[in-house]
Design a protein around this motif. Structure first.
Motif, short mmCIF file in Angstrom:
data_model
loop_
_atom_site.label_atom_id
_atom_site.label_comp_id
_atom_site.label_asym_id
_atom_site.label_seq_id
_atom_site.Cartn_x
_atom_site.Cartn_y
_atom_site.Cartn_z
N ASP A 133 0.82 -1.27 0.03
CA ASP A 133 -0.11 -0.01 0.08
C ASP A 133 0.76 1.28 -0.09
OD1 ASP A 133 -2.44 -1.35 -0.05
OD2 ASP A 133 -2.71 -1.06 1.91
N ARG A 134 1.88 1.18 0.78
CA ARG A 134 2.69 2.56 0.90
C ARG A 134 4.22 2.22 0.35
NH1 ARG A 134 1.51 5.37 6.48
NH2 ARG A 134 1.61 3.28 7.29
N ALA A 135 4.77 1.42 1.13
CA ALA A 135 6.27 0.95 0.67
C ALA A 135 6.35 0.70 -0.67
CB ALA A 135 6.86 0.03 1.77
N ALA A 173 17.66 8.47 -2.25
CA ALA A 173 17.28 9.87 -2.46
C ALA A 173 16.00 9.63 -3.40
CB ALA A 173 18.11 10.70 -3.41
N ALA A 174 15.60 8.90 -4.27
CA ALA A 174 14.69 8.55 -5.04
C ALA A 174 13.32 8.21 -4.25
CB ALA A 174 14.86 7.73 -6.34
N THR A 175 13.62 7.15 -3.47
CA THR A 175 12.56 6.64 -2.76
C THR A 175 11.94 7.62 -1.63
OG1 THR A 175 14.17 5.47 -1.17
CG2 THR A 175 13.16 4.24 -3.08
N VAL A 176 13.00 8.41 -1.13
CA VAL A 176 12.44 9.56 0.06
C VAL A 176 11.71 10.34 -0.88
CG1 VAL A 176 13.33 11.38 1.24
CG2 VAL A 176 14.23 9.01 1.33
N ALA A 177 11.96 10.94 -1.90
CA ALA A 177 11.33 11.95 -2.75
C ALA A 177 9.96 11.37 -3.06
CB ALA A 177 12.18 12.30 -3.99
N SER A 178 10.04 9.91 -3.72
CA SER A 178 8.85 9.69 -4.04
C SER A 178 7.84 9.44 -2.84
CB SER A 178 9.04 8.04 -4.68
OG SER A 178 9.53 8.23 -5.88
N ALA A 179 8.17 9.07 -1.68
CA ALA A 179 7.32 9.05 -0.56
C ALA A 179 6.78 10.31 -0.21
CB ALA A 179 8.32 8.45 0.71
N GLN A 180 7.82 11.38 -0.01
CA GLN A 180 7.20 12.67 0.19
C GLN A 180 5.99 13.17 -0.88
OE1 GLN A 180 8.49 15.05 2.58
NE2 GLN A 180 6.57 16.28 2.02
N ALA A 181 6.29 12.74 -2.00
CA ALA A 181 5.16 13.18 -3.23
C ALA A 181 3.94 12.26 -3.09
CB ALA A 181 5.90 13.06 -4.70
N LEU A 182 3.94 11.26 -2.66
CA LEU A 182 2.82 10.31 -2.59
C LEU A 182 2.23 10.27 -1.15
CD1 LEU A 182 4.13 7.12 -4.27
CD2 LEU A 182 2.67 8.64 -5.31
N PHE A 183 2.90 10.55 -0.05
CA PHE A 183 2.50 10.35 1.07
C PHE A 183 2.88 11.31 2.38
CE2 PHE A 183 2.77 6.03 -0.88
CZ PHE A 183 1.58 5.58 -0.61
N LEU A 209 11.40 3.68 -9.20
CA LEU A 209 11.65 2.69 -10.24
C LEU A 209 11.30 3.31 -11.49
CD1 LEU A 209 12.87 0.15 -11.47
CD2 LEU A 209 10.85 -0.90 -11.12
N ALA A 210 10.01 3.82 -11.67
CA ALA A 210 9.39 4.03 -13.01
C ALA A 210 9.52 5.41 -13.35
CB ALA A 210 7.88 3.70 -12.78
N THR A 211 9.93 6.17 -12.43
CA THR A 211 9.93 7.72 -12.79
C THR A 211 11.32 8.42 -12.39
OG1 THR A 211 9.18 8.72 -10.40
CG2 THR A 211 7.59 8.11 -12.28
N LYS A 212 12.12 7.80 -11.56
CA LYS A 212 13.43 8.65 -10.79
C LYS A 212 14.75 7.83 -11.20
CE LYS A 212 10.68 11.05 -7.47
NZ LYS A 212 9.31 10.77 -7.91
N LEU A 213 14.59 6.61 -11.09
CA LEU A 213 16.12 5.78 -11.06
C LEU A 213 16.27 5.71 -12.63
CD1 LEU A 213 15.36 2.75 -8.82
CD2 LEU A 213 16.75 4.96 -8.31
N ARG A 214 17.81 5.80 -12.88
CA ARG A 214 18.15 5.60 -14.20
C ARG A 214 19.33 4.30 -14.39
NH1 ARG A 214 14.43 8.55 -14.60
NH2 ARG A 214 14.34 10.48 -15.16
N VAL A 215 19.66 4.19 -15.51
CA VAL A 215 20.57 2.90 -15.79
C VAL A 215 21.54 2.95 -14.91
CG1 VAL A 215 19.73 2.94 -18.26
CG2 VAL A 215 21.88 4.39 -17.54
#
Length: 348
Positions: free
Chosen positions: A295-297, A320-330, A305-311
């Protein structure tokens, strides 16, 4: 590149200990070498070329198919069609296992994450079973999932297609290919493997209706053969404790710095070995947030994975990407929990 559920270095260690037939090990490693270049080429194409080409697109509706390689090698893929979308159960239970587990994985990505198949556009999920003779591995080759039957020594016969975490792990490699395209080397490769383990575990939890606290957090639980002693192939909760040869670290202080030199002992720079660190970070975040991990994690990790990480993303990039996604989503509380999970495995 081709991603196997069982790393080559484990096969070598088992063979050197006299626990498996060296001929079987060599055959597996040769298959890995043959398919890696093919998958690397396909991943590059997915990331950088025009994805509207017909050969890279499937029908918009849900579509799955399972083929039988009949003991053949990569030259025989995908094999004889045994079951397709809309068919009833086949006579072969392994065909049904591969089909049904692909269906469960497809539905998880659609219903929980809003993603339609690996490419996001309904690409047909193609599986092949009975690859090789007593082949102790499963893999995504850049276009499809492939399952060996297992020898009974490393994996129980029929267990690879039967285990939902294995199937979801391999399908997730396809999702990674069509999103961040994490290069299969060093830390980006370890993140690739970790994403496959994370969503492999989440698909199982979702299918069983288990909360984060109820889940076993194991990949390949109960499917090991007679020579690989332990509870599972990997543990997100306790990296390094799944079986007798498990040397996954759970913290950066134990990071295994290996070269990506083509030597199968070095695991492409430790992609299966060091994936224990981001695996543990996800486990910490999910259990601290509580409830259902998807639901959250799970949504945070998927968004990253889909919007921030790169090759070439590193563990620090993933944090950094997961923290930013967490902030934006929740919001900030979830972001703080995610940040602390990474900090507690030595990544900041």
């Amino acid at each position: 590149m081709t991603c196997y559920i069982l790393p080559a270095h484990l096969l070598i260690e088992l063979a050197e200990a006299g626990d498996v037939d060296l001929r079987d090990t060599i055959a597996t490693l040769l298959a890995s070498a043959t398919l890696r270049a093919q998958r690397e080429t396909l991943t590059e194409a997915v990331q950088f070329l025009d994805l509207n080409a017909a050969q890279l697109r499937g029908p918009a509706a849900e579509a799955k198919a399972v083929h039988d390689v009949q003991g053949g090698d990569e030259r025989g893929l995908p094999g004889v069609l045994r079951r397709k979308e809309g068919d009833g159960a086949a006579a072969d239970p392994t065909v049904n296992d591969a089909f049904d587990n692909a269906d469960r994985t497809h539905d998880f990505y659609r219903d929980v994450l809003g993603r339609h198949s690996v490419d996001g556009n309904g690409l047909q999920l193609v599986s092949s079973v009975h690859f090789g003779r007593d082949f102790d591995n499963a893999f995504w080759d850049g276009t499809q999932m492939v399952y060996g039957d297992g020898s009974g020594k490393v994996f129980q016969p029929g267990a690879l297609a039967r285990d939902l975490t294995v199937v979801a792990h391999e399908i997730t490699h396809g999702v990674v290919q069509y999103t961040a395209g994490l290069r299969y080397r060093k830390q980006s490769g370890a993140l690739n493997e970790s994403m496959a383990d994370v969503f492999g575990s989440l698909v199982k939890q979702h299918a069983l209706g288990q909360s984060a606290d109820q889940a076993d957090w194991l990949v390949g639980a109960g499917i090991l053969g007679t020579q690989l002693q332990g509870v599972a192939l990997r543990s997100l909760k306790d990296p390094g404790r799944a079986h007798q040869l498990d040397r996954q670290p759970a913290h950066m202080r134990s990071y295994v710095d290996l070269p990506d030199d083509g030597n199968p002992r070095n695991d492409h720079g430790g992609v299966h070995i060091n994936s224990g660190i981001p695996n543990k970070a996800f486990h910490l975040a999910a259990t601290r947030l509580g409830g259902n991990a998807w639901d959250r994690a799970g949504k945070v990790w998927y968004d990253a994975l889909a919007t921030k990480l790169r090759v070439n993303s590193t563990f620090t990039d993933a944090a950094a990407a997961t923290v930013a996604s967490a902030q934006a989503l929740f919001g900030g509380e979830v972001a703080s929990t995610v940040r602390s999970a990474w900090t507690d495995v030595g990544v900041s």
